[in-house]
Design a protein around this motif. Structure first.
Motif, PDB file in Angstrom:
ATOM      1  N   THR A   1      -6.193  -4.566   3.106  1.00 16.94           N
ATOM      2  CA  THR A   1      -6.752  -4.678   1.768  1.00 16.94           C
ATOM      3  C   THR A   1      -7.532  -5.986   1.715  1.00 16.94           C
ATOM      4  O   THR A   1      -6.955  -7.060   1.750  1.00 16.94           O
ATOM      5  CB  THR A   1      -5.619  -4.693   0.721  1.00 16.94           C
TER       6      THR A   1
ATOM      7  N   ASP B   1      -4.257  -3.651  -6.431  1.00 13.70           N
ATOM      8  CA  ASP B   1      -3.731  -3.966  -5.106  1.00 13.70           C
ATOM      9  C   ASP B   1      -4.474  -5.193  -4.592  1.00 13.70           C
ATOM     10  O   ASP B   1      -5.687  -5.283  -4.704  1.00 13.70           O
ATOM     11  CB  ASP B   1      -3.972  -2.774  -4.167  1.00 13.70           C
TER      12      ASP B   1
ATOM     13  N   SER C   1       0.825  -1.197   0.000  1.00 20.92           N
ATOM     14  CA  SER C   1       0.000   0.000   0.000  1.00 20.92           C
ATOM     15  C   SER C   1       0.864   1.253   0.000  1.00 20.92           C
ATOM     16  O   SER C   1       0.508   2.262  -0.617  1.00 20.92           O
ATOM     17  CB  SER C   1      -0.941   0.003   1.195  1.00 20.92           C
TER      18      SER C   1
HETATM   19 MG    MG Z   1      -2.021  -3.008   2.205  1.00 27.88          MG
END
Ligand code: MG
Ligand code: GDP
Length: 672
Positions: free
Chosen positions: A66, A141, A47
């Motif tokens: 996430t 991500d 991140s």
């Molecule tokens: Mg992360």
């Protein structure tokens, strides 16, 4: 800088724009598009890297932060243009006013998709950011790889996350960006292992080392070796970046300030300075490299993409065809539509049963099957004849007792001959009726299939047609059976034209003489009186059976074809058309399968999408071609490692030049 900018506009932009346009068409629902996925163990700094690239704060903290794949679409805007953000997931779409809201909005989205807590979901959250400070990149991500589940997490969370990552990085279209902290042993990282599993040669894997400021004293040189691609070799190589540590975040060090500090860090570092000089370090260099890699990857993916679009287009068209066109809404047109549909079906049914080509289905050729069936019938006749004769021959010693009447030796008793012939032919009756049923079964099945494909989407119509087909089949089968039985009754009359019989018998006798001449032993066994008479009898039996057999070999198939095929479909046609007299029935028949309308719309939309995608690709490849022809650019632009080279300019990114114009036009920039 100017030429670099110009080249960026001319080479990089169109590629990124192309994929963006494909994405906004929704083509991603149909096939995978080139993308970069960020993978790494938990807390490896994924991140942080994304944050540094995008300039917006993303959710961070301890545990799995996430929890859904996050697609981060970045678009570089011109200097002075406003920041723009948008988040979308499932059916939700919302513009973002303030970059500071991004964190909260992603968390909200994750709670909606993966539930509040620590669960994960495969559904994508899409975040779009446009600003002068971001590169033209789309990154995904992914949740970090964890080994142990913490409180509130499902036991198999680790497996779930790995499965999700695997699904994305397995695709040929994905470049894996593997994030590894500099202070851990790279060889043991799970993320790199996973990437190597799906991409053993490292063709589409790029390593990113993070946290260089936390490297243990004395191990710096081994980090340098990794980044120089000397330890675990990846074709796309490695980059090293330094992001904000926990302390800097607590102190609210801005991202701009972090970028400045990062540069200073590498520049001043005794060991890592060289990496900076070699363009292997810092976030801005990573952004540059990623953009370039993505562009290369896009160009390489284009032929495959084109093929896939063509394939999907064909598939979709076939599926759409199989949905039928659906009934018109207008009341007046509805009856016409129904008549047309039914007429097309019955026409095909007639075509099917007369052996003509038909429109629907996978080319049912019923006559090929029938020919086999009827040939089998002829074999049955021949087989029975042989068996019968063998039985008589075996009974040669019994002949006197069983068959001989008052006639003197050498005479044949006509009554005995007739009885034997009748017995022989009667044996064929059962198999003939069986054959009829077998063929009726086949024909019914094929007609059912035809109804299903011709009348697709109208379940009531299909059902009605099938009920009729079945009822008519029963009726015609009874009629055919009765005809066959009558035929066998007539066969008991034992008749053929004199001339036909004489010819057959003469031929038989000649054949027998030839046979005996070449088999003298047989002559001995057969030379007693009853043997000779029997031989004579067999000649007659064989001759007549041959004639009757030929008659039945034709007659039975004719009866079957007449009743089961021809008469059946004529009646089907008549009965189907008669239904239109009743308005209520026509409405019932026209009721569409509720599932088929949405399916048709789905395929129509997909078809539209894919055609537009194909147009975009064609236009793109034409422009690229012309562009390369005019500019003959230095192929080494932006090259900083061996893995970085652009395809040679003479090599068109699309397989063959068939769609490309030969005339050279000036390249039109894609964006003004
Ligand atoms: Mg992360
Ligand atoms: P993720 O779980 O992979 O997304 O990892 P994060 O980006 O959340 O980072 C985990 C922790 O490492 C955070 O506290 C970051 O501040 C810290 N971190 C990330 N990159 C660096 C770096 O280059 N140097 C230092 N010192 N800390 C970093």
């Amino acid at each position: 800088m100017n030429t670099l900018n110009q080249q960026y506009e001319e080479k990089v932009r169109p590629c990124i724009d192309l994929i963006d346009s494909l994405r906004s068409l929704g083509v991603e629902k149909d096939l995978a598009l080139p993308a970069i996925a960020v993978i790494g163990d938990q807390s490896s700094g994924k991140s942080s890297v994304l944050e540094a690239l995008s300039g917006v704060a993303l959710p961070r903290g301890s545990g799995i932060v996430t929890r859904c794949p996050l697609e981060l679409k970045m678009k570089r805007r011109r200097e002075g243009e406003k920041w723009y953000g948008k988040i979308s997931y499932q059916d939700h779409e919302e513009e973002i006013e303030d970059p500071a809201d991004v964190d909260r909005m992603i968390r909200e989205a994750q709670n909606k998709m993966a539930g509040v807590g620590e669960g994960i979901s495969n559904d994508l959250i899409s975040l779009e950011i446009a600003s002068p400070n971001v590169p033209d990149l789309t990154l995904i991500d992914l949740p970090g790889i964890t080994r142990v589940a913490v409180k509130g997490q499902p036991e198999n969370i680790g497996e779930q996350i790995k499965a999700l990552i695997q699904e994305i990085i397995t695709k040929q279209e994905t470049i894996s960006l593997v994030v590894v902290p500099s202070n851990v042993d790279i060889a043991t990282t799970e993320a790199l292992k996973m990437a190597q599993e799906v991409d053993p040669d490292g063709d589409r894997t790029l390593g990113v080392l993070t946290k260089p400021d936390l490297v243990d004293k004395g191990t710096e040189e081994s980090v340098v070796e990794i980044v120089r691609n000397l330890v675990i070799h990846l074709k796309k190589g490695y980059m090293i970046v330094r992001c904000r540590g926990q302390k800097e975040i607590t102190e609210r060090v801005s991202l701009t300030e972090a970028t400045r500090r990062e540069k200073a860090f590498f520049n001043d570092h005794v060991h890592f300075k060289i990496l900076y000089k070699e363009n292997h370090a810092t976030v801005p260099k990573l952004a540059e490299k990623l953009t370039l890699e993505l562009v290369l990857h896009i160009k390489r993916s284009l032929p495959r993409l084109e093929d896939q679009i063509e394939k999907k287009l064909r598939e979709t068209q076939a599926k759409l065809d199989s949905c039928g066109s659906g009934p018109p809404a207008d009341a007046g047109e509805r009856l016409g539509f129904l008549i047309d549909t039914v007429a097309a079906f019955t026409k095909d049914a007639i075509g099917l049963t007369t052996g003509e080509e038909i429109k629907f289905g996978d080319r049912l050729n019923i006559f090929a099957i029938l020919r086999e069936q009827f040939a089998a019938w002829k074999n049955i006749i021949e087989h029975f004849g042989i068996v019968f004769n063998q039985n008589i021959e075996r009974e040669v010693t019994q002949y006197e007792r069983r068959y001989r009447g008052r006639e003197l030796p050498g005479f044949i008793n006509y009554k005995t001959f007739e009885d034997m012939v009748k017995e022989q032919i009667k044996q064929l009756e059962g198999p003939a009726v069986l054959k009829l049923k077998e063929v009726a079964d086949i024909v019914t099945k094929e007609l059912f299939k035809l109804a299903q494909s011709s009348l697709v989407g109208f379940p009531n119509l299909i059902k009605t047609a099938q009920i009729k087909i079945e009822a008519i089949r029963k009726e015609k089968e009874i009629a055919a059976e009765s005809m066959l039985r009558t035929q066998f009754k007539m066969e008991l009359l034992v008749y053929t034209q004199d001339s036909t019989y004489s010819k057959k018998l003469g031929k038989r006798k000649r054949e027998d003489e030839q046979f005996l001449a070449s088999h003298p032993l047989k002559t001995v066994t057969w030379s007693n009186d009853s043997g000779a008479t029997l031989r004579e009898m067999i000649k007659h039996l064989k001759s007549y059976y041959k004639i009757a057999g030929q008659r039945l070999a034709d007659q039975v198939p004719l009866v079957i074809r007449y009743q089961v095929l021809q008469e059946s479909v004529i009646q089907l046609q008549r009965e189907m058309l008669q239904m239109f007299q009743d308005k209520k029935i026509t409405e019932y028949l026209l009721q569409e399968d509720p599932a088929i309308k949405p399916e048709r719309i789905h395929h129509q939309n997909r078809l539209k999408r894919l055609s537009m995608a194909r147009n975009l690709l064609t236009e793109f490849s034409m422009n690229t071609y012309n562009f390369n022809q005019v500019h003959r650019l230095d192929p080494n632009i932006g090259k900083d490692t061996a893995a970085h080279s652009l395809p040679p300019p003479h090599k068109n990114p699309l397989k063959n030049g068939r769609r490309h114009q030969k005339t050279v036009q000036a390249h039109k920039p894609h964006r003004s």
